[in-house]
Structure formats: structure tokens, C-alpha cells
Design a protein around this motif. Sequence first.
Motif, short mmCIF file in Angstrom:
data_model
loop_
_atom_site.label_atom_id
_atom_site.label_comp_id
_atom_site.label_asym_id
_atom_site.label_seq_id
_atom_site.Cartn_x
_atom_site.Cartn_y
_atom_site.Cartn_z
N ARG A 42 1.10 -0.67 -0.06
CA ARG A 42 0.00 -0.41 -0.01
C ARG A 42 1.01 0.79 -0.19
N ILE A 43 0.65 1.62 -1.18
CA ILE A 43 1.01 3.07 -0.85
C ILE A 43 0.77 4.68 -0.46
N ILE A 44 2.04 5.01 0.09
CA ILE A 44 2.12 5.88 1.52
C ILE A 44 2.18 7.49 0.48
N PRO A 45 0.45 7.99 0.29
CA PRO A 45 0.33 8.90 -0.60
C PRO A 45 1.14 9.81 0.01
N ARG A 46 1.39 10.23 0.85
CA ARG A 46 3.03 11.28 1.62
C ARG A 46 4.09 11.24 0.77
N LYS A 47 4.52 10.22 0.86
CA LYS A 47 6.02 9.44 0.45
C LYS A 47 5.81 9.51 -0.94
N PHE A 48 4.84 9.20 -1.66
CA PHE A 48 4.74 9.19 -2.90
C PHE A 48 5.41 11.10 -3.43
N ASP A 49 4.32 11.99 -2.82
CA ASP A 49 3.84 13.06 -2.70
C ASP A 49 5.54 13.45 -2.61
N GLU A 50 6.28 12.99 -1.86
CA GLU A 50 8.18 13.50 -1.37
C GLU A 50 8.24 13.12 -2.61
N LEU A 51 8.50 11.80 -3.52
CA LEU A 51 8.79 11.33 -4.77
C LEU A 51 8.85 11.92 -5.81
N VAL A 52 7.66 12.12 -6.14
CA VAL A 52 7.41 13.29 -7.09
C VAL A 52 8.21 14.81 -6.77
N GLY A 53 8.31 14.83 -5.90
CA GLY A 53 7.84 16.92 -5.43
C GLY A 53 9.29 17.20 -5.53
N TYR A 54 10.40 16.03 -5.58
CA TYR A 54 11.95 16.68 -6.53
C TYR A 54 12.42 16.20 -7.60
N THR A 55 10.81 16.72 -8.04
CA THR A 55 11.04 16.88 -9.53
C THR A 55 10.47 19.07 -10.32
N GLU A 56 10.29 19.08 -8.59
CA GLU A 56 10.07 20.81 -8.44
C GLU A 56 11.29 21.93 -7.89
N ASN A 57 12.82 20.92 -8.17
CA ASN A 57 13.34 21.63 -8.05
C ASN A 57 14.81 21.21 -8.89
N PRO A 58 14.51 23.51 -9.53
CA PRO A 58 15.22 23.54 -11.01
C PRO A 58 15.97 23.22 -11.16
N GLU A 59 16.88 22.52 -10.27
CA GLU A 59 18.50 22.49 -10.28
C GLU A 59 18.88 20.98 -10.90
N LEU A 60 17.49 20.03 -10.40
CA LEU A 60 17.53 18.29 -10.88
C LEU A 60 17.72 18.44 -11.92
N ASP A 61 18.99 17.92 -12.71
CA ASP A 61 19.03 17.67 -13.74
C ASP A 61 18.65 15.52 -14.16
N TYR A 62 18.81 15.15 -12.79
CA TYR A 62 18.01 13.30 -13.21
C TYR A 62 17.68 13.45 -11.52
N LEU A 63 16.52 12.49 -11.98
CA LEU A 63 15.67 12.00 -10.60
C LEU A 63 16.00 9.93 -11.00
N VAL A 64 17.13 9.53 -10.01
CA VAL A 64 17.17 8.46 -10.16
C VAL A 64 16.68 6.99 -9.71
N ILE A 65 15.68 6.31 -10.06
CA ILE A 65 14.63 6.30 -8.57
C ILE A 65 15.30 4.51 -9.37
N ASP A 66 15.21 3.73 -7.64
CA ASP A 66 15.39 2.41 -8.01
C ASP A 66 14.22 1.61 -7.33
N THR A 67 13.59 0.81 -7.85
CA THR A 67 12.21 0.15 -6.84
C THR A 67 12.51 -1.06 -6.79
N GLY A 68 11.81 -1.51 -5.72
CA GLY A 68 11.58 -3.17 -5.08
C GLY A 68 10.40 -3.72 -5.76
#
Length: 244
Positions: free
Chosen positions: A65-91
Motif C-alpha cells: 500500500r503506497i503511502i500518499p505523502r511519501k509518493f508526493d515526496e518522491l514526485v516533489g523532487y521534480t520541482e527542484n529547478p537545479e536537478l538534472d536527473y531523478l534516479v529511482i530504484d524500485t523494489g
Amino acid sequence: MIFDITVTEKGGVGKSVVTALRAEYYIKNGANIQGVDTDPSNHGFASYNGLTASHLEICLPGTNRIIPRKFDELVGYTENPELDYLVIDTGTSNVMALLDYLTMNETFGLLAEMGHEVRIHSVIRGASDLKDTTEQFATLCATFPDVKKVVWLNPNLGPIQTNNGKEFEQMPIYERFAAQVHAIIKIPDLDQSTFGQDFTRLLTRRETFARALDRENGDWTIVQRHRLGRIWDDLVAQMKAGNL
């Protein structure tokens, strides 16, 4: 920014390895990256020496069961204008739940509207894992036809080929989805008495190539560093040619 996610439901195929390899490549090229490890049990990516990936518990413990606030935190990284890559490993245990949640929230469409690119990295391994991993690749292509895929071919169990000798690029499954493939990266098939032994040791230690090749690091002999350097040069050349 590139939303760069590794998706392979089959466990033990080298998912964290390919995530770490490209994270190191991006850093080598001067990119600003954020690494996130969402694996609930095996924090392989987050444990790499020399990388700064953080672990994010995206599911309720012991569940999918996904924790909505944690999911929002993950996607929220994309709002950083200085970020070139958000590199995600899944289980392996939570990847399908995460994909379902991404779909339900129309996340990939949202990222496209924000001007971001999404890349899904899929690992295909030979021998007994070939059927499962190629089918998983096909499922990703059918589910997310508008997202570019990067295919990593891992030969550590055996060649990536069918019983009649067809390699991945000759398989019907590739021909069907070739338009979605951004790049194919082949992890080298190495002599286990020399190059392969060094590479395996590097991966087991969760060590970056940069750290191993540092002459101030006394854990490796000059010959071992030379062999690792050749492996790294080959991988870098492939990632560069694949426009990663």
C-alpha cells in the motif's frame, strides 16, 4: 529534468546495479542528480559507497500500500529547478504498486506537462530468467507506450539469446517494441578469473568505479584498477552512445 526509473519485477537480475551505474555516469558528466531507493527490503542503491542515494519508504511496512505523502515526496523532487536527473530504484515487492499509483495519478502525463522527460530502465537477463524478464519488458511497453525504455542486457547467467540463437535485437518482442527503445546497454560478459572477478568484487562491495580507480584507495592493485578501468570505459562509451 529526467525522471529516470528502474522497473523490473523479477528479483536478483541486477536492478540496483544498473541504477548505480548510470547514477555514477551522470555524476561523472557533471549532472546534478537525486538518487532515491524505494526498495523496502534490499537497499542496494542507497548502500553504494560514493553515491548519495536516499532511502524512501514508499509503502506501509509489510504491505504494497503506497503511502500518499511519501509518493508526493518522491514526485516533489521534480520541482527542484537545479536537478538534472531523478534516479529511482524500485523494489521487486512494491514495483507494481508504485506503477499502478503512478498510472492512477497520471504522473507521467503531469511530468510531461512540466517539461520533464521520463525514462524507464528495464533489465533483461539470460538463461532461466530470459522469459520472465522479456515478458516484463513487453508489459512495460504495452502499459506505457509513450515512455522511452532503456534496456540493460545482463549476461551473468548466460547469453541473452533464444534456444535457436536469436539475440535480443532479433527477437520478435524487440521488433514489436523497437520504436520505444531509447538505448540498449550491454553489461559485458567477462572472464570470471580476471575481469569478471574484479567486477563481481566491486559490485559485492557496493563500490563505485570512481572510488575503486582512485590511486589513493589501497584496496585494489594496479592491475585490478586497470581491468576495472577498461570495464568502466566500455560502459561509459555505451551510455554515451545511447544518449543517457
